[in-house]
Motif scaffolding. Structure first.
Motif, mmCIF file in Angstrom:
data_model
loop_
_atom_site.group_PDB
_atom_site.id
_atom_site.type_symbol
_atom_site.label_atom_id
_atom_site.label_comp_id
_atom_site.label_asym_id
_atom_site.label_seq_id
_atom_site.Cartn_x
_atom_site.Cartn_y
_atom_site.Cartn_z
ATOM 1 N N UNK A 1 0.350 -1.393 0.231
ATOM 2 C CA UNK A 1 0.243 -0.362 -0.230
ATOM 3 C C UNK A 1 0.877 0.961 0.128
ATOM 4 N N UNK A 2 1.759 1.050 1.263
ATOM 5 C CA UNK A 2 2.628 2.128 1.060
ATOM 6 C C UNK A 2 3.515 2.681 -0.363
ATOM 7 N N UNK A 3 3.805 1.711 -0.642
ATOM 8 C CA UNK A 3 5.014 1.927 -2.224
ATOM 9 C C UNK A 3 4.328 2.372 -3.268
ATOM 10 N N UNK A 4 2.346 1.753 -3.454
ATOM 11 C CA UNK A 4 1.601 2.021 -4.262
ATOM 12 C C UNK A 4 0.981 3.492 -3.966
ATOM 13 N N UNK A 5 0.863 4.313 -3.401
ATOM 14 C CA UNK A 5 0.613 5.351 -3.210
ATOM 15 C C UNK A 5 2.105 6.185 -3.571
ATOM 16 N N UNK A 6 2.989 6.119 -2.642
ATOM 17 C CA UNK A 6 4.649 6.845 -2.352
ATOM 18 C C UNK A 6 5.118 7.987 -3.093
ATOM 19 N N UNK A 7 4.506 7.365 -4.739
ATOM 20 C CA UNK A 7 5.111 8.105 -5.708
ATOM 21 C C UNK A 7 4.048 8.959 -6.368
ATOM 22 N N UNK A 8 3.358 8.532 -6.744
ATOM 23 C CA UNK A 8 1.999 9.449 -6.513
ATOM 24 C C UNK A 8 1.740 10.791 -5.699
ATOM 25 N N UNK A 9 2.358 10.303 -4.563
ATOM 26 C CA UNK A 9 1.934 11.903 -3.554
ATOM 27 C C UNK A 9 3.540 12.451 -3.734
ATOM 28 N N UNK A 10 4.396 11.902 -4.208
ATOM 29 C CA UNK A 10 6.009 12.941 -3.723
ATOM 30 C C UNK A 10 5.849 13.139 -4.949
ATOM 31 N N UNK A 11 5.531 12.197 -6.384
ATOM 32 C CA UNK A 11 5.164 13.743 -7.370
ATOM 33 C C UNK A 11 4.066 14.615 -7.760
ATOM 34 N N UNK A 12 3.286 14.467 -6.945
ATOM 35 C CA UNK A 12 2.420 15.178 -6.413
ATOM 36 C C UNK A 12 2.099 16.786 -7.133
ATOM 37 N N UNK A 13 3.285 16.963 -6.395
ATOM 38 C CA UNK A 13 3.913 18.511 -6.861
ATOM 39 C C UNK A 13 4.993 18.929 -7.725
ATOM 40 N N UNK A 14 5.256 18.264 -8.723
ATOM 41 C CA UNK A 14 5.702 18.585 -10.093
ATOM 42 C C UNK A 14 4.833 20.267 -10.592
ATOM 43 N N UNK A 15 5.563 20.991 -10.676
ATOM 44 C CA UNK A 15 5.011 21.587 -11.043
ATOM 45 C C UNK A 15 4.286 22.552 -12.885
ATOM 46 N N UNK A 16 4.785 21.807 -13.143
ATOM 47 C CA UNK A 16 3.581 21.007 -14.331
ATOM 48 C C UNK A 16 2.090 20.506 -14.018
ATOM 49 N N UNK A 17 2.320 19.574 -13.471
ATOM 50 C CA UNK A 17 0.738 18.777 -13.100
ATOM 51 C C UNK A 17 -0.162 19.764 -11.735
ATOM 52 N N UNK A 18 1.172 19.913 -11.335
ATOM 53 C CA UNK A 18 0.053 20.367 -9.477
ATOM 54 C C UNK A 18 -0.729 19.141 -9.578
ATOM 55 N N UNK A 19 -0.689 18.253 -9.151
ATOM 56 C CA UNK A 19 -1.872 16.974 -8.784
ATOM 57 C C UNK A 19 -2.211 17.839 -7.777
ATOM 58 N N UNK A 20 -1.341 18.203 -6.717
ATOM 59 C CA UNK A 20 -1.983 18.287 -5.359
ATOM 60 C C UNK A 20 -2.494 19.916 -4.670
#
Length: 234
Positions: free
Chosen positions: A11-30
């Motif tokens: 579970x942790x690994x499934x969500x780890x990279x999406x959470x970290x990459x949510x702060x990408x300045x282009x997609x700004x998923x956060x």
């Protein structure tokens, strides 16, 4: 590492990279997180009811070797978290594709895909109506396919693209869960057909789970004043 942490780690690994990459300045998923969580709760609640019933009818069970032993209504904590981490990661994939893949590459074949899903659902229901997992999965898929054909959501082609891409991490996560196995399936309640170690039904259970989450995500985002042009967030 203690094997009882296995499902929790997945579970942790499934969500780890999406959470970290949510702060990408282009997609700004956060910036869209607040539109995701209502759908996670609504969809997760519905699917967890089925999950609970599936444990009662021995559709599947959980290997105590790979879970912590904390349970709610007979469901391991890790299984409950699964309905948060996996949909979150899939919506992240959906949003990244919306930004980086500008061309709507599945637009022309979207109706064909929907019809194929509907016909396939009917066939599976006729053949396996007496198996609980098959009945619920293909019954829900049929209803969802009818919705696709009737309403034709504006984001449907983008959803299909996200679903097909999500099959890559799907095979990694579900492959681990079914090969160890963390989740033990009873073939008496499904078709008995597997892709590797992953039951056929899992592919379409995942499709409906992902669609419900994306449908709610788009609804709450639209209600919140943000609109989607089919390729990227405006």
């Amino acid at each position: 590492m203690d094997s009882h942490y296995t499902y929790l780690l997945i579970n942790f690994l499934t969500v780890f990279f999406p959470v970290i990459l949510s702060f990408d300045k282009r997609v700004r998923f956060y910036s869209n997180w607040r539109f995701i969580f209502p759908g996670l709760l609504l969809t997760g609640g519905l699917f967890l009811i089925w999950d609970y019933l599936f444990t009662i009818f021995d559709v599947w069970s959980f290997n105590e070797k790979y879970i912590q032993g904390i349970a709610f209504f007979n469901l391991p904590l890790e299984e409950i978290l699964f309905f948060i981490t996996v949909p979150f990661a899939c919506v992240f994939i959906y949003e990244c594709l919306n930004y980086y893949v500008r061309r709507d590459i599945l637009k022309n074949v979207t109706p064909v895909i929907s019809w194929l899903l509907a016909v396939f659902s009917v066939l599976m229901l006729l053949l396996f109506y007496n198996r609980v997992y098959s009945l619920i999965t293909f019954g829900l898929l049929l209803l969802t396919s009818f919705y696709f054909l009737w309403k034709r959501p504006r984001y449907l082609s983008r959803f299909y693209l996200a679903y097909f891409v999500s099959l890559i991490p799907f095979y990694i996560v579900n492959g681990l869960l079914t090969s160890l196995p963390v989740v033990i399936y009873s073939n008496l309640e499904n078709t008995g057909v597997r892709v590797g170690t992953v039951p056929l039904e899992d592919h379409f259970y995942s499709l409906t789970l992902l669609f419900f989450n994306i449908a709610f995500f788009e609804y709450f985002r639209k209600s919140g004043g943000k609109h989607h042009d089919g390729n990227r967030i405006a």
